[in-house]
Motif scaffolding. Structure first.
Motif: not given
Length: 310
Positions: A23-29, A39-44, A53-57, A64-70
Motif C-alpha cells: 500500500l503506497v501511502l502519500d503523507v502530504l496534505p 497511481p493507486g496511492s492512499r492519502n493520510h 488515528d486516521q490509519l486505524t479508522e 500492512t506492507s506500507l511504502v511511504l511517499a512525501s
C-alpha cells in the motif's frame, strides 16, 4: 525500535509492476495529493495530529506492507511518518526516498487533476506597486518586564503601506496610534487602566505630546536560502517614538495567506531607553529596588495587506 527500509522510485515502480501486495501511502496534505500522486496511492497527512488515528479508522492494520511517499528527497515527511508508525507497532514500513518529485523525474505516470499544486507561502507572485495595510486585520503586540511581573498588550496600527518591486518587498511605511495602548494581561480593569496611564505618561511614551509613532524603512534586503516559516527579509528603517528617531532593524517573514493577501510577520526586541523612555532603567538610576523595569520591550507584529497585489 526497528528502522524503516528505504527504496528508490525505480524500485517502487518495479514492485508495483510486479503486483506486490503493498500500500503506497502519500503523507502530504490532501490538496497536494489531489493535484498529483503515485497511481493507486492512499492519502493520510502526517502533519495532522490524528495521522495514526486516521490509519486505524481506515482499517490499515499494523501488519500492512506500507511504502511511504512525501514530496521529495529533501522532505522529512515520509521519515517522520515511518517513525510514528514503527513506534505504534507497524512492522513493515518502507520509505520511497525520492518522493513524488523523484517519481515524476523518472517519467512515471501520475494521477490527480494534474493542475498547479498549491503555491508555497513564500511564492508571493506579486506585481509591482503599492499595497495598503489593513489596520483591522493587523496586530502589534508588546511585552514589557520588570523584576516582579510581565505585562502584555497591544497598540493599534493607524495606517501603513508596502511597496513591491520586481516581485520583492522594497519599501514600507507604517503609523501607530499610541493613544490606543492597551494592556491584555491584567484582569482588574482599574489596574490595567493605571498601567496604561503610566505607560502613556512622560515616564515612558509621552503620548499626549507624541500620539503617533512612525516607522519608515530605509533598506529591505531579501535573505537567501530561506525556507517557509523563516525570515525572508532583513528590514532596516527608522522608528520615531516620543519625538525621537532611531535606527531599528529586524528580520521579517513575508508570505501569501490562503485568501491571497500578504502578511508581514516579525518579532524582535527594542531598547526603549534609546527613545528616551528611561523610567526604572538600571542604566540611568540606582537603588531602584522593586521599581526596576527592564530596558527591552519585545514586539510581535503581524501586518496584513488590504489587497492581494495581483
Amino acid at each position: 525500535m526497528p528502522h524503516a527500509k528505504s527504496i528508490s522510485a525505480v524500485i517502487l515502480k518495479t514492485w508495483l509492476d510486479e503486483g506486490r501486495d503493498i500500500l503506497v501511502l502519500d503523507v502530504l496534505p490532501p490538496e497536494h495529493h489531489a493535484a498529483r500522486h503515485i497511481p493507486g496511492s492512499r492519502n493520510h497527512c502526517v502533519y495532522e495530529m490524528t495521522f495514526l488515528d486516521q490509519l486505524t479508522e481506515a482499517g490499515i492494520a499494523p501488519g500492512t506492507s506500507l511504502v511511504l511517499a512525501s514530496s521529495s528527497h529533501r522532505c522529512l515527511g515520509a521519515q517522520d511518518a515511518a517513525d510514528k508508525l514503527l513506534a505504534a507497532g507497524y512492522t513493515n514500513v518502507t520509505i520511497c526516498q525520492d518522493g513524488i518529485e523523484g517519481w515524476m523525474q523518472a517519467g512515471y505516470p501520475l494521477e490527480g487533476h494534474l493542475g498547479d499544486e498549491p503555491a508555497s507561502p513564500c511564492e508571493l507572485g506579486i506585481a509591482n506597486g503599492l499595497l495598503h495595510v489593513d489596520p483591522q486585520a493587523s496586530r502589534i503586540q508588546w511585552t514589557g518586564r520588570s523584576r516582579t511581573s510581565i505585562h502584555t498588550g497591544t497598540v493599534a496600527l493607524s495606517s501603513g503601506a508596502m511597496r513591491f518591486s520586481n516581485g520583492q518587498l522594497a519599501l514600507g511605511s507604517f503609523s501607530l496610534d499610541m493613544r490606543t495602548l492597551k494592556d491584555e494581561d491584567l484582569e482588574d480593569q482599574s489596574l490595567a487602566a493605571l498601567l496604561v496611564t503610566h505607560l502613556s505618561s512622560g515616564d515612558f511614551f509621552l503620548v499626549n505630546a507624541h500620539p503617533e509613532a512612525l516607522f519608515d524603512t530605509t533598506h529591505i534586503t531579501p535573505l537567501p536560502g530561506h525556507t517557509p516559516g523563516s525570515a525572508n527579509y532583513e528590514v532596516e528603517g527608522q522608528l520615531t517614538l516620543r519625538g525621537v528617531t532611531r535606527d531599528l532593524n529586524f528580520p521579517a517573514t513575508v508570505e501569501r495567506l490562503d485568501d491571497g493577501r500578504l502578511s508581514l510577520e516579525a518579532h524582535f526586541d527594542l531598547d526603549r531607553t534609546r527613545w528616551g523612555a528611561r523610567y526604572g532603567s538600571g542604566r540611568f538610576f540606582e537603588k531602584l529596588g522593586m521599581h526596576l523595569v527592564h530596558d527591552v520591550v519585545s514586539i510581535q507584529l503581524r501586518l496584513v495587506t488590504a489587497g492581494n497585489g495581483n
